[in-house]
Design a protein around this motif. Sequence first.
Motif, short mmCIF file in Angstrom:
data_model
loop_
_atom_site.label_atom_id
_atom_site.label_comp_id
_atom_site.label_asym_id
_atom_site.label_seq_id
_atom_site.Cartn_x
_atom_site.Cartn_y
_atom_site.Cartn_z
N ALA A 214 0.82 -1.22 0.00
CA ALA A 214 0.00 0.00 0.00
C ALA A 214 0.85 1.27 0.00
O ALA A 214 0.32 2.38 -0.08
N ILE A 215 2.18 1.11 0.10
CA ILE A 215 3.07 2.25 0.10
C ILE A 215 3.67 2.42 -1.30
O ILE A 215 4.20 1.47 -1.87
N ASP A 216 3.59 3.62 -1.85
CA ASP A 216 4.12 3.90 -3.18
C ASP A 216 5.65 3.97 -3.12
O ASP A 216 6.20 4.85 -2.45
N PRO A 217 6.34 3.06 -3.80
CA PRO A 217 7.81 3.04 -3.71
C PRO A 217 8.49 4.26 -4.33
O PRO A 217 9.67 4.52 -4.05
N ILE A 218 7.76 5.01 -5.13
CA ILE A 218 8.31 6.23 -5.75
C ILE A 218 7.93 7.47 -4.96
O ILE A 218 8.79 8.21 -4.47
N LYS A 219 6.63 7.69 -4.79
CA LYS A 219 6.15 8.89 -4.10
C LYS A 219 6.41 8.85 -2.60
O LYS A 219 6.54 9.89 -1.96
N GLU A 220 6.45 7.64 -2.05
CA GLU A 220 6.67 7.48 -0.61
C GLU A 220 7.94 6.65 -0.38
O GLU A 220 7.96 5.69 0.39
N LYS A 221 8.99 7.05 -1.05
CA LYS A 221 10.23 6.28 -1.12
C LYS A 221 10.82 6.00 0.27
O LYS A 221 11.22 4.88 0.57
N ILE A 222 10.89 7.03 1.11
CA ILE A 222 11.51 6.86 2.43
C ILE A 222 10.73 5.86 3.26
O ILE A 222 11.30 4.94 3.87
N LEU A 223 9.39 6.02 3.27
CA LEU A 223 8.55 5.09 4.02
C LEU A 223 8.71 3.68 3.50
O LEU A 223 8.86 2.73 4.28
N TYR A 224 8.70 3.55 2.17
CA TYR A 224 8.78 2.23 1.56
C TYR A 224 10.09 1.54 1.91
O TYR A 224 10.10 0.38 2.34
N GLU A 225 11.18 2.26 1.76
CA GLU A 225 12.50 1.65 2.01
C GLU A 225 12.70 1.32 3.48
O GLU A 225 13.25 0.26 3.81
N ARG A 226 12.27 2.22 4.38
CA ARG A 226 12.44 1.96 5.80
C ARG A 226 11.60 0.78 6.26
O ARG A 226 12.06 -0.07 7.02
N PHE A 227 10.35 0.72 5.79
CA PHE A 227 9.48 -0.38 6.22
C PHE A 227 9.92 -1.69 5.60
O PHE A 227 9.86 -2.74 6.25
N LYS A 228 10.38 -1.66 4.36
CA LYS A 228 10.86 -2.88 3.72
C LYS A 228 12.08 -3.42 4.46
O LYS A 228 12.23 -4.63 4.67
N GLN A 229 12.96 -2.52 4.88
CA GLN A 229 14.13 -2.93 5.64
C GLN A 229 13.71 -3.57 6.96
O GLN A 229 14.27 -4.59 7.37
N PHE A 230 12.74 -2.96 7.62
CA PHE A 230 12.22 -3.53 8.86
C PHE A 230 11.59 -4.89 8.61
O PHE A 230 11.82 -5.85 9.35
N GLN A 231 10.80 -4.98 7.55
CA GLN A 231 10.09 -6.22 7.24
C GLN A 231 11.06 -7.38 7.03
O GLN A 231 10.79 -8.51 7.44
N ASN A 232 12.21 -7.12 6.41
CA ASN A 232 13.17 -8.18 6.11
C ASN A 232 13.71 -8.87 7.37
O ASN A 232 14.07 -10.05 7.33
N ASN A 233 13.78 -8.11 8.47
CA ASN A 233 14.33 -8.67 9.72
C ASN A 233 13.35 -8.54 10.88
O ASN A 233 13.76 -8.58 12.04
N MET A 234 12.06 -8.40 10.56
CA MET A 234 11.06 -8.02 11.54
C MET A 234 10.98 -8.96 12.74
O MET A 234 11.05 -8.53 13.89
N VAL A 235 10.87 -10.23 12.49
CA VAL A 235 10.66 -11.18 13.59
C VAL A 235 11.88 -11.22 14.50
O VAL A 235 11.75 -11.16 15.74
N ASP A 236 13.06 -11.31 13.93
CA ASP A 236 14.28 -11.35 14.75
C ASP A 236 14.46 -10.05 15.53
O ASP A 236 14.91 -10.07 16.69
N THR A 237 14.14 -8.93 14.89
CA THR A 237 14.28 -7.63 15.56
C THR A 237 13.38 -7.55 16.78
O THR A 237 13.81 -7.11 17.86
#
Length: 417
Positions: A214-237
Amino acid sequence: MSQSNNFITNHVHLCLENLVNKLHIRNYTIVLSAGSEIGSNFSGVIAKATIKGEDENGKKMVRSFIIKSAPRDEAYRTVGLINNVFNREIYIYKKVLHEFDLLQKEKNVKNPFKSYPKYYESSMNDMNEAVIMENVKDYGFVTHNRQKPLNYDHTLFVLREYGKFHALSFAMRLHKPQLLKEMAENTQENFFTTDQCAEMHNVFVQQSKRVLSAIDPIKEKILYERFKQFQNNMVDTVKSALISDLSNPHFIITHGDCWTNNFLFKYDNSMNRHSPISVCILDWQIAHYGSPAHDLSYFMFTSTDKSLRDHHYSSLMDEYYKSFSDFLKELGGDPEKQFPFKTFQEHLKKYSVFGLYMTIECLFIMTSDVEEIPNMHSISQNDELSKQMKYDSKNVEAYNSRMKDIILDFVRLGYDF
């Protein structure tokens, strides 16, 4: 296994009858009814027991209790770690809150922390786990609409109560260190950090993919990249943030489950529900020894909206800390030595990731209509929880909007995630 009805087993019914007899209620009848709606409690079947009878003097009387009993579906019991969570809630009521109450009495506290229902009886018999409590709705407490964020007055009231509750662990560490050590050892986080919780984590991971889409990777780039980074390691974090470090002098016994569903409010005027005069905190099944920020972040990000946080987040954290400090001083402690404000801010930065994690699923349930939420107490062996929770909600846009706001706040506040 036989059941007395759809709400409680015969064993739990006998526990209730024993309680009624202990209370010297005679010639009584018991009427059981549903105690909550779908989507308000996932680790227990909630029943209301209305007792009509006579007291020792033959005077007619009516009492009511809330019975939280364990789901009987074997598959869900495994996924939901049912035996663990009931054991934890019973320990909190029988030991932790009891000892906190005794400490407050010893210190002659004028306005003690008592924002929880009175505990009466419990059972840890396998397949018959249950807790019997007073029905605080008899005293005017009511639920808040879970689809509506809490306003400033409600938020402030809860935060002040959390300040008092959290101060009690610090006071116990000061006055009764061995007792606090014992309680900490018995309340280590054993839900999200265990391998048995893998299916529950799958639900959160699945839901996080919806958020990212639901996050636009272009218009909402910062949100997209930060949340994607979190998602990749979410459970362990999150597992790392929840480890119960028994040597940490700034950890406390937390409430653990801080969404709107677990607060009942009381008002001066039932027609004007803007400013509460009291709150009752429910559901202590995932209470654990951890950072105060676990409770605060879970509560703030699931139960408030961005407008309130934009205008009041900083001042609300100040109000929480003031309540904590004032109460700890009344209990004979020194907040500047035991939990300095700077350390509190560091905890918010480091441990609020738990709040972000919990919003991913809790907020989806909170924004869904009741009829959309599946009954998770009756999953089959071939129907994993993640499949059950993969439902569509007509309010998904509201969910996506609030999730984006929360991620924005984490970026703005500089919190780790």
